[in-house]
Design a protein around this motif. Structure first.
Motif, mmCIF file in Angstrom:
data_model
loop_
_atom_site.group_PDB
_atom_site.id
_atom_site.type_symbol
_atom_site.label_atom_id
_atom_site.label_comp_id
_atom_site.label_asym_id
_atom_site.label_seq_id
_atom_site.Cartn_x
_atom_site.Cartn_y
_atom_site.Cartn_z
ATOM 1 N N ASP A 176 12.001 -24.979 -1.215
ATOM 2 C CA ASP A 176 12.743 -25.951 -2.019
ATOM 3 C C ASP A 176 12.465 -25.850 -3.515
ATOM 4 O O ASP A 176 12.923 -26.661 -4.291
ATOM 5 N N LYS A 177 11.695 -24.831 -3.891
ATOM 6 C CA LYS A 177 11.238 -24.778 -5.274
ATOM 7 C C LYS A 177 11.753 -23.560 -6.024
ATOM 8 O O LYS A 177 12.091 -22.551 -5.433
ATOM 9 N N ALA A 178 11.750 -23.704 -7.352
ATOM 10 C CA ALA A 178 11.858 -22.533 -8.207
ATOM 11 C C ALA A 178 10.557 -22.479 -8.984
ATOM 12 O O ALA A 178 10.175 -23.459 -9.624
ATOM 13 N N ILE A 179 9.838 -21.373 -8.869
ATOM 14 C CA ILE A 179 8.617 -21.191 -9.640
ATOM 15 C C ILE A 179 8.996 -20.382 -10.871
ATOM 16 O O ILE A 179 9.622 -19.322 -10.763
ATOM 17 N N ILE A 180 8.652 -20.907 -12.035
ATOM 18 C CA ILE A 180 9.044 -20.238 -13.272
ATOM 19 C C ILE A 180 7.783 -19.800 -14.016
ATOM 20 O O ILE A 180 6.923 -20.614 -14.321
ATOM 21 N N ILE A 181 7.681 -18.492 -14.234
ATOM 22 C CA ILE A 181 6.566 -17.963 -15.008
ATOM 23 C C ILE A 181 7.113 -17.636 -16.391
ATOM 24 O O ILE A 181 8.014 -16.804 -16.531
ATOM 25 N N HIS A 182 6.572 -18.310 -17.392
ATOM 26 C CA HIS A 182 7.112 -18.148 -18.741
ATOM 27 C C HIS A 182 5.969 -18.149 -19.746
ATOM 28 O O HIS A 182 5.190 -19.097 -19.795
ATOM 29 N N ARG A 183 5.877 -17.098 -20.530
ATOM 30 C CA ARG A 183 4.830 -16.938 -21.544
ATOM 31 C C ARG A 183 3.440 -17.261 -20.993
ATOM 32 O O ARG A 183 2.667 -18.007 -21.579
ATOM 33 N N GLY A 184 3.199 -16.705 -19.801
ATOM 34 C CA GLY A 184 1.865 -16.832 -19.216
ATOM 35 C C GLY A 184 1.594 -18.147 -18.506
ATOM 36 O O GLY A 184 0.511 -18.349 -17.973
ATOM 37 N N LYS A 185 2.548 -19.052 -18.511
ATOM 38 C CA LYS A 185 2.336 -20.323 -17.808
ATOM 39 C C LYS A 185 3.231 -20.403 -16.578
ATOM 40 O O LYS A 185 4.283 -19.793 -16.515
ATOM 41 N N ARG A 186 2.772 -21.202 -15.616
ATOM 42 C CA ARG A 186 3.511 -21.336 -14.356
ATOM 43 C C ARG A 186 4.062 -22.752 -14.243
ATOM 44 O O ARG A 186 3.345 -23.733 -14.436
ATOM 45 N N TYR B 229 17.049 -21.508 -18.918
ATOM 46 C CA TYR B 229 17.766 -20.291 -19.298
ATOM 47 C C TYR B 229 18.369 -20.396 -20.697
ATOM 48 O O TYR B 229 18.264 -19.474 -21.497
ATOM 49 N N GLN B 230 18.962 -21.534 -20.989
ATOM 50 C CA GLN B 230 19.677 -21.640 -22.255
ATOM 51 C C GLN B 230 18.795 -22.065 -23.432
ATOM 52 O O GLN B 230 19.021 -21.619 -24.557
ATOM 53 N N ASN B 231 17.813 -22.913 -23.165
ATOM 54 C CA ASN B 231 17.046 -23.458 -24.283
ATOM 55 C C ASN B 231 15.637 -22.897 -24.402
ATOM 56 O O ASN B 231 15.163 -22.616 -25.490
ATOM 57 N N ARG B 232 14.954 -22.744 -23.282
ATOM 58 C CA ARG B 232 13.533 -22.374 -23.384
ATOM 59 C C ARG B 232 13.329 -20.868 -23.446
ATOM 60 O O ARG B 232 12.356 -20.414 -24.030
ATOM 61 N N PHE B 233 14.222 -20.104 -22.830
ATOM 62 C CA PHE B 233 14.125 -18.640 -22.954
ATOM 63 C C PHE B 233 14.827 -18.214 -24.238
ATOM 64 O O PHE B 233 15.889 -18.748 -24.560
ATOM 65 N N ASN B 234 14.239 -17.231 -24.948
ATOM 66 C CA ASN B 234 14.968 -16.670 -26.096
ATOM 67 C C ASN B 234 15.790 -15.463 -25.639
ATOM 68 O O ASN B 234 15.757 -15.090 -24.467
ATOM 69 N N ASP B 235 16.493 -14.857 -26.589
ATOM 70 C CA ASP B 235 17.403 -13.751 -26.236
ATOM 71 C C ASP B 235 16.691 -12.621 -25.500
ATOM 72 O O ASP B 235 17.182 -12.112 -24.493
ATOM 73 N N THR B 236 15.538 -12.242 -26.028
ATOM 74 C CA THR B 236 14.756 -11.165 -25.413
ATOM 75 C C THR B 236 14.409 -11.529 -23.974
ATOM 76 O O THR B 236 14.502 -10.695 -23.074
ATOM 77 N N GLU B 237 14.007 -12.761 -23.785
ATOM 78 C CA GLU B 237 13.584 -13.191 -22.462
ATOM 79 C C GLU B 237 14.759 -13.300 -21.491
ATOM 80 O O GLU B 237 14.616 -12.977 -20.306
#
Ligand SMILES: *[C@@H]1O[C@H](CO)[C@@H](O)[C@H](O)[C@H]1NC(C)=O
Ligand SMILES: *[C@@H]1O[C@H](CO)[C@@H](O)[C@H](O)[C@H]1NC(C)=O
Length: 296
Positions: free
Chosen positions: A55-65, A190-198
């Protein structure tokens, strides 16, 4: 996707060499250790990574989970309710004719349970009616069976068809509820927290199970969000795995094989993803059977 390609190179090399000395075995252990280390390193370098699991989405972003719930409770509630007629069908499917004593007892108990559930369910008002209809249809059918002590094929079929109409409505509502929640949770990332590269380097791994068709909604959603057409570049789908450690290994194998393919097979990124032994095996199997035919 063939995960048995894990340690493919090991298989190739051991099958070519044929000599199973301990020394060669030990030598290969070093290969395995290096392979595992490289695989883990590749996964650790992913940024960002989204893993859809249960039931989850785990998001790894800039070293944080981070974890987001992406499947609403309503989805599961509707599923449970839609399964009521199916459970009744399964109970009697091999019992045409006189109702067996075991089934009679089981259905009596089940009838009590669904009657009490009918008194306690609370769905949004526009959905509630269908849930009552599913339960009432089921209650009525069980009552008929218990009264006549007989399973009539045509009656059973009628019951199943009516039930199908009702749970089709539920499936649509459930899919929509799931998608709404998924979108509400994922799109801000996707739209706000990730930048173009990401956004370009985003890797999505979706897990699903064959039986529950779980994961297919996520698959459709991410294909659209990322504008992807094919699996592999950004989106990977695996079935029947819900252990996070295993998932990360699978992802690593996928990435590592893609990189190694580009080197060993001259840019053919898919080469190691295919079963490398399959082509060779096909030729040999054919020869094997032709030989035995000639010998007959
Ligand atoms: C089914 O039940 C009826 C009535 O109890 C009985 O007469 C009949 O023999 C039963 N049929 C079978 C196949 O057991
Ligand atoms: C995007 O974020 C990454 C960190 O994940 C950073 O290294 C990179 O410079 C950022 N790129 C842009 C275009 O801001």
């Amino acid at each position: 996707m063939k995960w048995k390609n894990n340690l493919l190179i090991t298989i190739i090399f051991t099958s070519i060499v044929h000599i199973h000395s301990d020394e060669l075995f030990n030598l290969n252990e070093q290969f395995i250790a290096t392979y595992d280390r490289t695989r883990n390193y590749l996964v650790s370098m992913l940024n960002p990574l989204i893993i859809c699991i249960k039931d989850k989405a785990i998001i790894i972003h800039r070293g944080k989970r981070y974890e987001e719930q992406v499947v609403p409770k309503l989805y599961h509630d509707l599923k449970s309710l839609s399964h009521v007629p199916f459970k009744i069908y399964l109970t009697v499917m091999f019992n045409s004719g006189n109702l067996s004593e075991t089934n009679s007892i089981e259905l009596q108990q089940y009838l009590e349970k669904i009657r009490s559930i009918r008194n306690s369910i609370h769905f949004p008002s526009d959905i509630q009616k269908t849930q009552y209809e599913i339960l009432d249809l089921s209650i009525e059918y069980i009552q008929t069976i218990l009264k006549t002590k007989f399973i009539d094929e045509i009656q059973l079929k009628n019951f199943c068809q009516q039930a199908r109409h009702l749970f089709s409505i539920n499936i649509e509502i459930a899919a929509r509820a799931h998608l709404d929640m998924l979108d509400e949770k994922i799109r801000p990332w996707y739209q706000n927290r990730f930048n173009d590269t990401e956004r370009n380097s985003l890797q999505v791994l979706i897990t699903g199970s064959k039986t529950a068709r779980h994961g297919s909604t996520e698959k459709a959603y991410f294909y659209k969000l990322l504008g992807e057409r094919h699996e592999g570049k950004h989106i990977i789908y695996v079935e029947n795995i819900d252990d996070e450690q295993k998932i990360s290994e699978i992802l690593g194998v996928w990435l590592l094989d893609a990189k190694a393919s580009a080197m060993f097979f001259d840019g053919d990124i898919e080469r190691l993803h295919r079963d490398i032994l399959a082509d060779a095996a096909k030729v040999h199997v054919k020869q094997l059977f032709e030989r035995s035919k000639n010998e007959l």
